[in-house]
Scaffold this active site. Structure first.
Site, PDB file in Angstrom:
ATOM      1  CB  CYS A 121      15.052  46.580 119.737  1.00  0.00           C
ATOM      2  SG  CYS A 121      16.643  46.487 118.372  1.00  0.00           S
ATOM      3  CB  CYS A 123      19.317  42.752 116.970  1.00  0.00           C
ATOM      4  SG  CYS A 123      18.837  44.575 116.738  1.00  0.00           S
TER       5      CYS A 123
END
Lengths: 217, 219
Positions: A121, A123
């Site tokens: 994703c 992070c």
């Protein structure tokens, strides 16, 4: 929202497509509608949303991380503490609110160059670096950083010696990583404030190197 | 789930394009989407893992074409509908039509600001012992869960070495499914490039992930 809205937006997503105004405004209208619903239902106070946006626009950015790096470059005891437990060490600086419990600082040396990615994703150590740039969240970086990090570095114009190990950290849990770059030559005797000025965001992700003659933007 | 979000090692996406002096938001609506996401998360409407999973479940062609904040918007709206905070009718009307659903921690107001500006902790104490020690060789399980997982495909079945132990943390696979924190030991596991990418890979590269204990088998 069906595919129509997206057809002209690349995943790497810069807005070089300002001429597609009607589609942008469609997204804008949908977002506004959602905020209206949430407000009317009493779930959120729009003024509190304004405050979140403002904080990310003005308060939380890579300067936070740069101050930590500059401190580590000038204070060996702090550097040691930072590498042992970054969250705890940064808390002792006082001028930060909590950075979260799971920050890990990784040190670049002549032997190892570190790069941070989140393949799943996006992070990223928000408290230290602010919101991640579009490229960090986009497919080219997320797909290639773990397989061809030297190629990715070349996209940034960064070349790391073949004798240096490249270490890629994929942020797959709630641990967050901050690269402690090497202090550049030509900065001997500089103050912490002077050093803060040259620590770039990318140097703390591992896709850049700080240079004595280049100020961080 | 084996979605397109799991991008590590995929080819064909091209060069990394850097935008000099990039602003935090390119359009004002992006900031609103970010703020709504943070705020609704803080009300206890869902947890971070449910949020991530909502974006992973976007259809692959939309995931790949949408910009980052479009994905956040689509995921946010879907979660609000799926979890009964708003209805599809309200989305179409652009106004509230039904009574609100109670929020676990109440509405998001100015006083809640500090809670979204600092990161929460994901550590959860347990009375379990860590199965692995630093230096242990481990193999990532070859698993393909239908739900949310943080074990990327590119390491599954591969052998690495435990390098750090981070304590016991919320287990995303469980939290995303609404099945509780189910805390698990968390390790940094490091792999050689040749282990992951084959004999032609550049031997000067090492890659690590943070792996929850249920992802790992001893070697």
């Amino acid at each position: 929202m069906a595919g129509k809205d997206h057809d002209h937006h690349h995943d790497h997503g810069h807005r070089h497509d300002h001429d597609h105004g009607s589609e942008l405004s469609e997204t804008q209208l949908r977002v506004r509608a959602l905020e209206t619903i949430l407000t009317e239902k009493g779930y959120v106070d729009p003024a509190a949303l304004d405050a979140i946006v403002e904080a990310y626009e003005t308060k939380i950015g890579p300067r936070n991380g740069a101050r930590v790096v500059a401190k580590a470059w000038t204070d060996p005891a702090f550097k040691k503490a930072l590498l042992e437990n970054a969250s705890k060490a940064i808390e002792t600086l006082g001028h930060f609110s909590r950075v979260g419990d799971h920050l890990v600082a990784v040190e670049n040396t002549p032997k190892t160059h570190n790069i941070i990615v989140c393949t799943l994703c996006s992070c990223y150590p928000w408290e230290m670096l602010g919101l991640p740039p579009v490229w960090y969240k986009a497919s080219p970086y997320r797909s290639r950083a773990v397989k061809d990090p030297r190629g990715v570095l070349a996209d940034f114009g960064v070349e790391v010696s073949k004798d240096t190990e490249i270490r890629v950290w994929d942020s797959t849990a709630e641990t967050r990583f901050l690269v402690l770059p090497m202090r550049p030559e030509g900065t001997e005797g500089w103050s912490e404030d002077q050093l803060t000025e040259i620590v770039t965001r990318d140097s703390m992700i591992g896709t850049g190197l700080p240079k004595a003659d280049e100020k961080a933007s | 789930m084996n979605g397109v979000h799991d991008m590590g090692g995929m080819d064909g996406f091209g060069k990394v394009e850097v935008e000099p002096n990039e602003p935090p938001f390119h359009e004002p609506w992006e900031g609103r989407v970010m703020a709504m996401n943070r705020a609704m998360g803080a009300t206890g409407a869902w947890n971070i893992d449910i949020g991530r999973h909502s974006r992973e479940m976007l259809p692959p062609h939309i995931y790949l074409q949408a910009t980052y904040y479009q994905k956040w918007f689509l995921g946010l709206r879907q979660m609000l509908v799926d979890r009964g905070y708003i209805t599809q009718k309200e989305v179409e009307a652009g106004h509230a039509l039904e009574p609100a659903k109670p929020l676990k921690r109440g509405p998001f107001e100015m006083k809640d600001l500090p809670r979204v500006m600092t990161r929460g902790t994901f550590a959860r104490p347990t009375n379990t012992e860590a199965k692995f020690r630093i230096g242990d060789r481990v193999r990532c399980k070859n698993i393909h869960p239908q739900g949310h997982t943080r074990l990327p495909r590119y390491v599954r079945g591969h052998e690495g070495v435990v390098e750090m132990i981070h304590g016991t943390h919320v287990f995303p696979d469980s939290a995303a499914a609404g099945q509780g924190d189910s805390p698990q030991w968390l390790y940094t596991v490091v792999f050689t490039s040749r282990e992951l990418w084959g004999p032609d890979a550049d031997p000067t590269i090492k890659i690590s992930i943070d792996a929850f204990e249920p992802y790992l088998d001893p070697v």
